[in-house]
Design a protein around this motif. Sequence first.
Motif, PDB file in Angstrom:
ATOM      1  N   ASP A  53     -52.329  -2.441 -32.180  1.00  0.00           N
ATOM      2  CA  ASP A  53     -52.941  -3.523 -32.570  1.00  0.00           C
ATOM      3  C   ASP A  53     -52.046  -4.894 -32.397  1.00  0.00           C
ATOM      4  OD1 ASP A  53     -55.352  -2.474 -33.541  1.00  0.00           O
ATOM      5  OD2 ASP A  53     -54.068  -1.324 -34.996  1.00  0.00           O
ATOM      6  N   ILE A  54     -50.695  -4.643 -32.912  1.00  0.00           N
ATOM      7  CA  ILE A  54     -49.665  -5.823 -32.888  1.00  0.00           C
ATOM      8  C   ILE A  54     -48.407  -5.010 -32.180  1.00  0.00           C
ATOM      9  CG2 ILE A  54     -48.073  -7.298 -34.274  1.00  0.00           C
ATOM     10  CD1 ILE A  54     -50.317  -7.495 -36.441  1.00  0.00           C
ATOM     11  N   VAL A  55     -47.744  -5.850 -31.168  1.00  0.00           N
ATOM     12  CA  VAL A  55     -46.654  -5.564 -30.548  1.00  0.00           C
ATOM     13  C   VAL A  55     -45.598  -6.305 -30.585  1.00  0.00           C
ATOM     14  CG1 VAL A  55     -45.756  -4.760 -28.306  1.00  0.00           C
ATOM     15  CG2 VAL A  55     -48.094  -3.863 -28.941  1.00  0.00           C
ATOM     16  N   GLY A  56     -44.498  -6.087 -30.986  1.00  0.00           N
ATOM     17  CA  GLY A  56     -43.208  -6.993 -31.231  1.00  0.00           C
ATOM     18  C   GLY A  56     -42.472  -6.762 -29.888  1.00  0.00           C
ATOM     19  N   LEU A  57     -41.998  -7.653 -29.122  1.00  0.00           N
ATOM     20  CA  LEU A  57     -41.195  -7.288 -27.854  1.00  0.00           C
ATOM     21  C   LEU A  57     -39.942  -8.161 -28.126  1.00  0.00           C
ATOM     22  CD1 LEU A  57     -43.661  -8.122 -25.092  1.00  0.00           C
ATOM     23  CD2 LEU A  57     -43.200  -5.744 -25.652  1.00  0.00           C
ATOM     24  N   GLN A  58     -38.766  -7.523 -27.528  1.00  0.00           N
ATOM     25  CA  GLN A  58     -37.446  -8.052 -27.398  1.00  0.00           C
ATOM     26  C   GLN A  58     -36.983  -8.069 -25.930  1.00  0.00           C
ATOM     27  OE1 GLN A  58     -37.125  -4.911 -29.844  1.00  0.00           O
ATOM     28  NE2 GLN A  58     -38.811  -6.355 -30.727  1.00  0.00           N
ATOM     29  N   GLU A  59     -36.083  -9.010 -25.624  1.00  0.00           N
ATOM     30  CA  GLU A  59     -35.628  -9.013 -24.045  1.00  0.00           C
ATOM     31  C   GLU A  59     -36.827  -8.912 -23.134  1.00  0.00           C
ATOM     32  OE1 GLU A  59     -32.252  -6.837 -22.909  1.00  0.00           O
ATOM     33  OE2 GLU A  59     -31.473  -6.449 -24.852  1.00  0.00           O
ATOM     34  N   SER A  60     -37.653  -9.660 -23.561  1.00  0.00           N
ATOM     35  CA  SER A  60     -38.999  -9.887 -22.546  1.00  0.00           C
ATOM     36  C   SER A  60     -38.776 -11.167 -21.807  1.00  0.00           C
ATOM     37  CB  SER A  60     -40.353 -10.145 -23.281  1.00  0.00           C
ATOM     38  OG  SER A  60     -41.263 -10.439 -22.570  1.00  0.00           O
ATOM     39  N   ASP A  61     -38.490 -11.022 -20.573  1.00  0.00           N
ATOM     40  CA  ASP A  61     -38.046 -12.427 -19.742  1.00  0.00           C
ATOM     41  C   ASP A  61     -39.165 -13.328 -19.506  1.00  0.00           C
ATOM     42  OD1 ASP A  61     -37.503 -14.108 -17.265  1.00  0.00           O
ATOM     43  OD2 ASP A  61     -35.772 -12.724 -16.929  1.00  0.00           O
ATOM     44  N   PRO A  62     -39.037 -14.694 -20.053  1.00  0.00           N
ATOM     45  CA  PRO A  62     -40.207 -15.566 -19.810  1.00  0.00           C
ATOM     46  C   PRO A  62     -40.499 -16.200 -18.492  1.00  0.00           C
ATOM     47  CG  PRO A  62     -38.342 -16.705 -20.734  1.00  0.00           C
ATOM     48  CD  PRO A  62     -37.667 -15.045 -20.666  1.00  0.00           C
TER      49      PRO A  62
END
Length: 251
Positions: free
Chosen positions: A52-61
């Motif tokens: 339902d909710i996902v937190g991402l780190q090191e996602s290239d913008p």
Amino acid sequence: MRTLRLLSANIQAGSSTRRYSDYVTRSWSHALPAGSKRSSLDTIAQLASGHDIVGLQESDPGSLRSGFTNQTRYLAQRAGFRFWTHQPNRSVGGVASSANGLLSQIEPVRTVEHALPGRIKGRGVLLAHFGYGDHGLAVAVAHLSLGARSRMAQLAFIAELLQDHPNAVLMGDFNCLADQPEMQVLYRATGLRPPECAVPTFPSWKPQRAIDHILISGQLRCAGARAVPAAFSDHLALAMAIDVPESALRA
């Protein structure tokens, strides 16, 4: 109560790391778009779609190494999320960029981006508010520094943000264990609780250290946590089901 499925994942911008030597032999993947990043993202999207909710780190913008693809947006579209937002934090000459990201099937009331203190700039916390009133759900996504002194300042900053939110979730790559001394400032100043059990997430090929966390407070209750592969990132993703009062999500 309503059960929400949460996921926190350091996706390493879609790069592949399967052993320590890859940090050297595959260092080019952190600057060039070649490799299997797109297929890795598709695998991560499939994983994310069950939450339902996902937190991402090191996602290239959107820099050279990602083929100028906003990876958070790509994952949201591939996984069928109704809402997404991101917080670009660091850019290295347009060659490589990094961001925190949030994917959600529930549209938040508002989102706020905060830069985190630290000896080296380029870390942040992304805060999303769901539901209205003092007891609404607050979800924060963060990627903390490697150094303990910087983490102490960052956790004190996050504690100030969340101290007035009785129903809060803090997820991300903390780069430290949940019982490290710097974590105590967070537990003392907020209602966030240490994990009920440690789930090792790093390194992904032989997980020994529990440094990725989903912390909860207030009336929120953990209904199970587990580590799952995030394609070939050097971190395993952390999945958790939590029970949330309906009132915390009421619009």
